[in-house]
Design a protein around this motif. Sequence first.
Motif, PDB file in Angstrom:
ATOM      1  N   TYR A  46      -4.078   6.614   0.796  1.00 22.93           N
ATOM      2  CA  TYR A  46      -3.184   5.356   0.202  1.00 22.93           C
ATOM      3  C   TYR A  46      -3.958   4.471  -0.536  1.00 22.93           C
ATOM      4  O   TYR A  46      -4.943   4.403  -0.447  1.00 22.93           O
ATOM      5  CB  TYR A  46      -2.674   4.694   1.927  1.00 22.93           C
ATOM      6  CG  TYR A  46      -1.807   5.446   2.581  1.00 22.93           C
ATOM      7  CD1 TYR A  46      -0.556   5.188   2.702  1.00 22.93           C
ATOM      8  CD2 TYR A  46      -2.321   6.437   3.628  1.00 22.93           C
ATOM      9  CE1 TYR A  46       0.275   5.949   3.400  1.00 22.93           C
ATOM     10  CE2 TYR A  46      -1.535   6.920   4.199  1.00 22.93           C
ATOM     11  CZ  TYR A  46      -0.257   6.738   4.152  1.00 22.93           C
ATOM     12  OH  TYR A  46       0.643   7.478   4.933  1.00 22.93           O
ATOM     13  N   GLU A  51       0.809  -1.264  -0.076  1.00 21.84           N
ATOM     14  CA  GLU A  51      -0.006   0.117   0.020  1.00 21.84           C
ATOM     15  C   GLU A  51       0.732   1.130   0.209  1.00 21.84           C
ATOM     16  O   GLU A  51       1.868   1.307   0.880  1.00 21.84           O
ATOM     17  CB  GLU A  51      -1.003   0.063   1.407  1.00 21.84           C
ATOM     18  CG  GLU A  51      -1.679   1.223   1.429  1.00 21.84           C
ATOM     19  CD  GLU A  51      -2.619   0.978   2.478  1.00 21.84           C
ATOM     20  OE1 GLU A  51      -2.137   1.112   3.651  1.00 21.84           O
ATOM     21  OE2 GLU A  51      -3.743   0.707   2.547  1.00 21.84           O
ATOM     22  N   ARG A 110      -3.754  12.189   3.858  1.00 23.53           N
ATOM     23  CA  ARG A 110      -3.290  11.215   2.826  1.00 23.53           C
ATOM     24  C   ARG A 110      -4.042  10.070   2.415  1.00 23.53           C
ATOM     25  O   ARG A 110      -4.983   9.720   3.201  1.00 23.53           O
ATOM     26  CB  ARG A 110      -1.966  10.688   3.602  1.00 23.53           C
ATOM     27  CG  ARG A 110      -0.852  11.889   3.924  1.00 23.53           C
ATOM     28  CD  ARG A 110       0.462  11.429   4.237  1.00 23.53           C
ATOM     29  NE  ARG A 110       1.190  11.230   3.220  1.00 23.53           N
ATOM     30  CZ  ARG A 110       2.463  10.681   2.811  1.00 23.53           C
ATOM     31  NH1 ARG A 110       2.985  10.274   4.006  1.00 23.53           N
ATOM     32  NH2 ARG A 110       3.137  10.858   1.881  1.00 23.53           N
ATOM     33  N   ARG A 126      -7.600   4.298   0.888  1.00 23.33           N
ATOM     34  CA  ARG A 126      -8.009   4.309   2.224  1.00 23.33           C
ATOM     35  C   ARG A 126      -7.144   5.765   2.723  1.00 23.33           C
ATOM     36  O   ARG A 126      -6.128   6.123   2.456  1.00 23.33           O
ATOM     37  CB  ARG A 126      -6.889   3.501   3.105  1.00 23.33           C
ATOM     38  CG  ARG A 126      -7.106   3.319   4.522  1.00 23.33           C
ATOM     39  CD  ARG A 126      -6.388   2.034   5.127  1.00 23.33           C
ATOM     40  NE  ARG A 126      -4.899   2.300   4.911  1.00 23.33           N
ATOM     41  CZ  ARG A 126      -4.050   3.134   5.847  1.00 23.33           C
ATOM     42  NH1 ARG A 126      -4.506   3.825   6.749  1.00 23.33           N
ATOM     43  NH2 ARG A 126      -2.892   3.200   5.443  1.00 23.33           N
ATOM     44  N   ARG A 127      -8.073   6.428   3.446  1.00 25.80           N
ATOM     45  CA  ARG A 127      -7.874   7.726   3.957  1.00 25.80           C
ATOM     46  C   ARG A 127      -7.297   7.683   5.390  1.00 25.80           C
ATOM     47  O   ARG A 127      -7.835   7.024   6.106  1.00 25.80           O
ATOM     48  CB  ARG A 127      -9.139   8.646   3.814  1.00 25.80           C
ATOM     49  CG  ARG A 127      -8.454  10.066   4.173  1.00 25.80           C
ATOM     50  CD  ARG A 127      -9.636  11.113   4.030  1.00 25.80           C
ATOM     51  NE  ARG A 127     -10.158  11.232   2.738  1.00 25.80           N
ATOM     52  CZ  ARG A 127      -9.752  12.226   1.992  1.00 25.80           C
ATOM     53  NH1 ARG A 127      -8.503  12.820   2.424  1.00 25.80           N
ATOM     54  NH2 ARG A 127      -9.972  12.363   0.588  1.00 25.80           N
ATOM     55  N   GLU A 128      -6.162   8.389   5.426  1.00 22.54           N
ATOM     56  CA  GLU A 128      -5.556   8.479   6.863  1.00 22.54           C
ATOM     57  C   GLU A 128      -5.251   9.937   6.869  1.00 22.54           C
ATOM     58  O   GLU A 128      -4.238  10.344   6.320  1.00 22.54           O
ATOM     59  CB  GLU A 128      -4.481   7.644   7.073  1.00 22.54           C
ATOM     60  CG  GLU A 128      -3.745   7.398   8.259  1.00 22.54           C
ATOM     61  CD  GLU A 128      -2.808   6.435   8.434  1.00 22.54           C
ATOM     62  OE1 GLU A 128      -1.503   7.111   8.598  1.00 22.54           O
ATOM     63  OE2 GLU A 128      -2.950   5.287   8.401  1.00 22.54           O
ATOM     64  N   GLY A 129      -6.065  10.669   7.540  1.00 23.28           N
ATOM     65  CA  GLY A 129      -5.999  12.000   7.795  1.00 23.28           C
ATOM     66  C   GLY A 129      -6.109  12.868   6.307  1.00 23.28           C
ATOM     67  O   GLY A 129      -7.132  12.669   5.918  1.00 23.28           O
TER      68      GLY A 129
END
Length: 143
Positions: free
Chosen positions: A83, A43, A81, A76-79
């Motif tokens: 991915y 990822e 960002r 996939r969202r992380e904050g």
Amino acid sequence: MDAQGQSQGQPWDTEAADRAVAVLKAVADPSRYRLLWALSGQELPVSALAELLGAHVAATSQHLAKLRAAGLVVPRREGTRIYYRAADVRGLLDEAALVARAAAGAAVPGAPAEPAAAAAQEQTVTARGTRARAVRRRPATEH
């Protein structure tokens, strides 16, 4: 295949064929193929993928949107960002390499059987996804 579009007793499925063509069109671009290849093992964020391609983040995002529309990548969202990871595409990529190798062998009688991916420059990404380095494979020589 017979006149009714049947092959080996299986009826022609127009919807399945349309979906398959959409997948093949999505992968037909070299940048999108490289993105899928990179994402099939890990990822990565869009910025690392853009660096891998040597392209702007906006252009890379457009490629990823086409791959996502075909169901080939999953975001996939992380904050702030995003991915991406590839769906189960490794078989598709391997089959494409086999077909390319067979086509190259058919085009040049007596040519060594080298996968297209090995003959071309490959890109790898570090585990952190921050650097890309080129790896060249040399074809095997016969003695």
